[in-house]
Each structure stands twice: as C-alpha cells, then as structure tokens.
Enzyme design. Sequence first.
Site: not given
Ligand code: BES
Ligand code: MN
Length: 468
Positions: A110, A172
């Site tokens: 997604d 995710e």
């Molecule tokens: N891939 C990201 C997390 C991430 C961001 C890892 C920057 C390393 C560097 C992930 O897809 C994401 O965006 N997670 C969300 C979490 C949420 C929707 C619960 C976030 O960090 O906002």
């Molecule tokens: Mn991600």
Amino acid sequence: MRQLRDSSPGEYRFGTATTVAGVNDVLAAVQAVLPSVRADLEDLIRIESVWADPARRVEVVRSAEAVAGLLTAAGFPDVEVVAAGGAPAVIARYPAPPGAPTVLLYAHHDVQPEGDPAQWISPPFEPTEKDGRLYGRGSADDKAGIACHLAAMRAFGGHPPVGVTVFVEGEEESGSPTLRALLTAHREALAADVIVIADSGNWSTELPALTVSLRGLADCVVEVSTLEKGLHSGIWGGVVPDALAVLVRLLASLHDDDGNVAIAGLYEPPAATDLDIPGEQVRAEAGLLPGVTQVGSGTVPQRLWHKPSITVIGIDTTGVDAASNTLIPSARAKISLRVAPGGDPAAHLAALRAHLESHAPWGARVRVVDGEVGAPYAIDATGPVYDAARAATESAWGVAPVDMGMGGSIPFIAEFAAAFPDATILVTGPEDPASAAHSINESLDLGVLEKAAGTEALLLAALAPACG
Ligand code: BES
Ligand code: MN
C-alpha cells in the site's frame, strides 16, 4: 531451524557467499535480474494502491494479486493472498532446505495518497526515470522493498539456500490495524529465525545504514468550543472569545519559543550518536525556505531519533473561501506526537491530553478524543545475524553500514518481536534522504536498489549453513 539462535557467535559458521568468488557470483546474479525486477516494480507503481482512500481499495486488491503473481513466477511454491478483516496481504513461502534457517522478508504494497499531482514532475502513478532515480508514488516506500525481495529470490533462480517467507502487507500506511490478527492467524506460516523489514532507508545513496531505532506515535483530535452558535463578529467581537482564537493559542502552547516540544512528562533518552547533518544539507533535503530556521535543540539526529516531536496534521474550521464576519463557535485539530525510543506511547497520549485539557485560555470547553498509538522500537543490533548483515552490506555497497535511528515509525515491529521473540529483527531498506517518502516526487535511487537487493541476496547466502 533454531541453529542461529542456539549457536554462540564463536560457533556460527558463515555460508558460502563469504568467499570472494561467492560474493561476486551473487552480486552478478542480482545485477542480471535487475532489469526484470525494475520492470515489475514499474508495473506495481502503476497500481494506485492507496488503502486510506475507500474508492481505491479495489486497487489494493489488484496490487496484492499482482504481488502474488510475481512471487509465484519468482519460484515460491506456496503463495496466498490473505486478509483478516482489513487489507489483503501476500504470504509466499519457500521451505527451508534441511538444516537451514528461515528468513522472513517484509514489505508493504500500500502507498500514501499522492497529494497534488500538479506538483509532481511526472504523473505520480507513471514510473519515470530522471537522473538515475525512478519517480512515482511507492517507488521507494515501499514497493522497492518488494522489488528487493523479488531480486533476491530471482538471483538464486528460485532456489535460495535458506527458507524464505515473503510477507507483503497492504495497510502499513494506515497503521497496520489488522496486522496482529494476521500474525495470529498465520503464525505457523510466518514463523522465522530472521525477520528482515525492508521499509527503511540509508544515510545516503553512497553510505548504507542499518536502522537500529524508530520513534513511536500517538495521536488525538482536540475540539474546542466557546459559543452555542456563530455570532456577528462586529456585534460580539472583543467581548466573547471565538473557538479558533482559542485553538490557535492552544496549539501554539505545544512548543516553546525555540520549537522544542513543551508538554510535561515526555520521555527523552540520552543521545547516543556522534553523527550530525549540516544545516545546509537539512535546508536542501527538506526544502526549507530561505530565512526559515530549524527548530528544537540538539544535533539533527538527536532531535529526529531520540526526542519527541509534535505536529498539527489537520484542522477543521471555516475555510477561507467560505469565511464571513462570524465568530466561529467550535473548531478542531488533529495532533500527532512522535515518541522517542523507550517511551510509552499510551503514557505520552495521556500527557498530551492533560496538556490540552489544561492550556486552553478563557475557560473554553476542550474535548480530546484519543486516536492511535504505535510503539517505538530500539534494537539490540548485535550477534551473528547482525555480523552477517553488516558483512553483506559492506560487500554490496563497498563500504560498511552505519547504525542509524529513524524519526519515522514502524509500529508493527514491536508486534513481530512479541509474536516471534526468538527471531532476530533487521530493519533495512532502499530509501535515501532524497526519496521523499509521503511527499510529492517520491523517488528511488536505482543504484541503491541494486545495492539493497545485493545486500539481501548476500545475507540469504551468508545465513545458509556453511558447507564442509
Ligand atoms: N517507511 C515508513 C517508516 C519510515 C519512515 C522508516 C522514514 C524510515 C524512515 C512507513 O511506511 C511509515 O510511513 N510509517 C508511518 C507509520 C504510521 C502510519 C503508523 C509513519 O511513520 O508515519
Ligand atoms: Mn513504508
């Protein structure tokens, strides 16, 4: 199946890929499959798999089916699309050869909404190469993770030297609401000795990183009310308060004058890194406008990795186009708090609620509705699997990885850790600071894709039992 955990580092014997010839063979095989992997990545980018948009959930179903088809074609004998009341996920399994461990490779299919297409240099769902980077929503976060897993499997001609389970989630970006249910329902299928989460990034396109900590999350909606109804702002303005004036003051109280979070009771671990990022680099990478300064105190990594931060991510009030000379009776805002590793997100949400309930001026009514919480994660990045991962990374990139924290969140890592307490969790990924995840013009550096895929294939080779 348990030999990785049970063998002390001294007993652990690396697999065949640690000889120079073995390393070069694996990297050459990855290079050979890369054009096909890239073409498949481009097809995945064309699918608008935005789970957060109800109208495009059918695209998420389509993308799950596409991922399942690619994994089947890559040689996984057992591939299924599964769901537990939420988005479809894909589980593909290649059973472990006798005596070999099983490695779970995670990614998500997604993507975030694309934002304003007019601000993109190319259409968001039309993969476009420019200056060695592939642009498109999900090109980096996280369809490139899927591409890495495909590349690793194809590099071994569909017969890797270890058991491989690929798990590609579909929600995710919406906080993985049914991941726990999926882990419970498919516990046996997902059990592994090593879990590779390919959803993070690197220090730069030239310097690889292992992600050793992520922040957690807590969010809420605060609504403030001052009046029973909207009133003429000339007849009553200056005597009774409007809700928007209250809300902006309340939101302003979330930071001190230096831009540090000003909520009592938040957790801040001691700083644990010598790395820093020069101000000019922050300005360039973030797109900070001339004259606008940074906020908060401490080094950049300290602020991003080891401190809380707070952001107002939305406001509901009268829009400018609909504005009239009216005192607005109520207004609300959504607030998102990042939680430093080691902090308790539920306790942070309670602290935020207490702050909001006690800082509104003029006796305004405040109602806080708790939102989601997501756990931070700090990894003990030591032991034989980490030694193997560092060696694999160094071989694929030509330089050893740095350990880095990430300001973003992957809350389900804590759920994996709880479900499989004996597994070693590695957080890696193909992003770099220019990838602009969640922003306009998201992109993947194609050189990093090759290096990240090479690292993954070398890791699988290194985790195979040494022969002889
Ligand atoms: N891939 C990201 C997390 C991430 C961001 C890892 C920057 C390393 C560097 C992930 O897809 C994401 O965006 N997670 C969300 C979490 C949420 C929707 C619960 C976030 O960090 O906002
Ligand atoms: Mn991600």
